[in-house]
Design a protein around this motif. Structure first.
Motif, short mmCIF file in Angstrom:
data_model
loop_
_atom_site.label_atom_id
_atom_site.label_comp_id
_atom_site.label_asym_id
_atom_site.label_seq_id
_atom_site.Cartn_x
_atom_site.Cartn_y
_atom_site.Cartn_z
N ARG A 25 112.45 79.67 28.22
CA ARG A 25 113.26 79.65 27.00
C ARG A 25 112.39 79.56 25.75
NH1 ARG A 25 118.16 75.40 28.51
NH2 ARG A 25 119.07 76.65 30.20
N LEU A 26 111.38 78.70 25.81
CA LEU A 26 110.50 78.54 24.65
C LEU A 26 109.70 79.81 24.37
CD1 LEU A 26 109.19 74.92 25.34
CD2 LEU A 26 110.71 75.62 23.48
N VAL A 27 109.18 80.42 25.43
CA VAL A 27 108.37 81.63 25.26
C VAL A 27 109.24 82.78 24.76
CG1 VAL A 27 107.00 83.36 26.46
CG2 VAL A 27 106.68 80.94 26.99
N LEU A 28 110.40 82.96 25.37
CA LEU A 28 111.30 84.03 24.93
C LEU A 28 111.71 83.82 23.48
CD1 LEU A 28 113.06 86.52 25.56
CD2 LEU A 28 114.86 84.93 26.30
N GLY A 29 112.07 82.59 23.13
CA GLY A 29 112.48 82.32 21.76
C GLY A 29 111.40 82.64 20.76
N GLU A 30 110.16 82.27 21.09
CA GLU A 30 109.04 82.55 20.19
C GLU A 30 108.81 84.06 20.04
OE1 GLU A 30 105.53 82.00 17.81
OE2 GLU A 30 107.35 80.84 18.20
N MET A 31 108.90 84.79 21.14
CA MET A 31 108.69 86.23 21.08
C MET A 31 109.79 86.91 20.26
SD MET A 31 107.40 86.96 25.00
CE MET A 31 106.93 88.68 24.72
N ASN A 58 119.22 80.76 15.94
CA ASN A 58 118.26 79.68 15.70
C ASN A 58 118.02 78.86 16.96
OD1 ASN A 58 117.89 80.35 13.00
ND2 ASN A 58 119.60 79.09 12.30
N ARG A 59 119.09 78.53 17.70
CA ARG A 59 118.94 77.75 18.93
C ARG A 59 118.19 78.55 19.99
NH1 ARG A 59 124.37 76.85 18.05
NH2 ARG A 59 124.94 77.94 19.97
N LEU A 60 118.48 79.84 20.05
CA LEU A 60 117.79 80.71 21.02
C LEU A 60 116.30 80.75 20.71
CD1 LEU A 60 119.09 84.24 22.05
CD2 LEU A 60 116.67 83.75 21.80
N GLU A 61 115.95 80.92 19.44
CA GLU A 61 114.54 81.02 19.07
C GLU A 61 113.79 79.71 19.22
OE1 GLU A 61 115.03 84.72 15.87
OE2 GLU A 61 114.49 82.72 15.14
N LEU A 62 114.52 78.60 19.20
CA LEU A 62 113.90 77.29 19.44
C LEU A 62 113.85 76.94 20.93
CD1 LEU A 62 115.51 75.25 16.53
CD2 LEU A 62 113.09 75.88 16.76
N GLY A 63 114.38 77.82 21.78
CA GLY A 63 114.34 77.58 23.21
C GLY A 63 115.31 76.54 23.70
N ARG A 64 116.39 76.32 22.98
CA ARG A 64 117.32 75.25 23.33
C ARG A 64 118.49 75.72 24.19
NH1 ARG A 64 117.41 72.33 17.35
NH2 ARG A 64 115.26 71.54 17.46
N VAL A 65 118.62 77.01 24.40
CA VAL A 65 119.74 77.53 25.20
C VAL A 65 119.26 78.68 26.07
CG1 VAL A 65 121.54 76.88 23.55
CG2 VAL A 65 120.39 79.10 23.31
N GLY A 66 119.99 78.91 27.16
CA GLY A 66 119.77 80.11 27.94
C GLY A 66 120.38 81.29 27.19
N VAL A 67 120.22 82.48 27.74
CA VAL A 67 120.70 83.66 27.02
C VAL A 67 121.11 84.73 28.02
CG1 VAL A 67 118.37 84.63 26.84
CG2 VAL A 67 120.11 85.31 25.19
N LYS A 68 122.09 85.53 27.65
CA LYS A 68 122.55 86.62 28.50
C LYS A 68 121.58 87.79 28.42
CE LYS A 68 127.43 85.48 27.80
NZ LYS A 68 128.73 85.96 27.24
#
Length: 299
Positions: A25-31, A58-68
């Motif tokens: 989540r953290l890596v994906l959000g940063e990318m 914002n939550r996705l980019e901070l790695g705080r949630v999963g994503v579809k």
């Protein structure tokens, strides 16, 4: 090829280890954040593209949630990701953000604010910590850990106490896996002299710490009473370094019923400075076995 091309090392890092959902989540959000900013697209516009809000981006980019997967595919299109390998990497990371972690079966005894730390601890390259009241959880014996758990959760009943103990012991497996993290703990002398669980339990715990000192990837330092006051007097500190080099360190401050994750660059630097000062003030690591034996002799 998009602006984020060349970030393949992230996927390589994650492919070489068994990981839970937190690090992906953290890596994906940063990318995704870097891709969005490179294209000059606002978080609000990105949210509209995936039928969501700016807050979700914002939550996705901070790695705080999963994503579809569909949402990541749509963001890739919006951000101009045309390179097949890069798109595949992003989608694979998205898949990993929703993988179950081993501790999810213990959610009745693992608070949500601790799940993030568990995931980071399992994947960290370096784990630094300071403890003032207890021996660090990664270094506890089962008997000592049970005594600590009973202090806060003694009314939970035997079954839940056992489940909490299982989680704590399971965490320690990272110390004995291939390619273990570098663990560097500064323990206040008060924690080593406080007889948690009684004399026999504390005696065995100190012996265990002496044995742990032999592990090449574990460093233990004792902060003696004679140091007097110090900047970390308020409570325990954990600083974790993650295997993805573009991710910042994570600071974790556990409190009685919650935890804080300071994330501003100035805050991260402050806590790194605190940990470095404690390491200088504490007895050198080479002295730890003798210091522990001296304390052991007084029990």
């Amino acid at each position: 090829m998009s602006a984020a091309a060349g970030r393949g090392p992230h996927s390589g890092v994650l492919a070489t280890r068994r990981t839970g959902p937190i690090l992906p989540r953290l890596v994906l959000g940063e990318m995704l954040r870097r891709l969005r900013e490179a294209q000059g697209i606002s978080a609000g516009a990105a949210g509209e593209a995936i039928r969501a809000s700016e807050s979700k981006i914002n939550r996705l980019e901070l790695g705080r949630v999963g994503v579809k997967l569909r949402d990541v595919a749509d963001l890739c299109t919006l951000y101009g990701v045309v390179d097949h390998a890069e798109r595949t990497t992003l989608l694979e990371l998205a898949r990993q953000t929703n993988l179950p972690a081993w501790w999810q079966r213990y959610r009745d005894v693992v608070p949500t604010w601790f799940e993030t730390y568990l995931g980071l601890e399992q994947d960290a390259d370096v784990i630094r910590g300071y403890e003032v009241q207890f021996v660090p959880g990664l270094l506890q014996t089962a008997a000592y850990a049970r005594a600590v758990i009973e202090l806060s959760h003694g009314s939970d009943g035997e079954e839940k106490i056992e489940r909490r103990l299982t989680v704590r012991m399971r965490r320690q497996q990272i110390l004995h896996r291939p390619g273990p993290p570098r663990v560097w703990m500064v323990i206040d002398e008060a924690a080593l002299r406080r007889p948690i669980g009684g004399r026999a339990t504390m005696f065995a715990q100190l012996e265990h710490l002496i044995d742990i000192c032999e592990l090449p990837h574990v460093t233990i330092q004792v902060l003696p009473f004679r140091v007097g006051g110090h900047a970390a007097g308020g409570g325990p500190i954990s600083v974790l370094r993650l295997p993805a080099p573009e991710l910042p360190d994570v600071v974790y401050l556990e409190q009685l019923a919650t935890a804080v994750y300071p994330d501003k660059p100035s805050e991260l630097e402050y806590y790194r400075h605190i940990m470095n000062r404690l390491a200088v003030q504490a007895e050198p690591a080479s002295a730890a076995p003798e210091v522990l034996r001296q304390i052991l002799s007084t029990i």
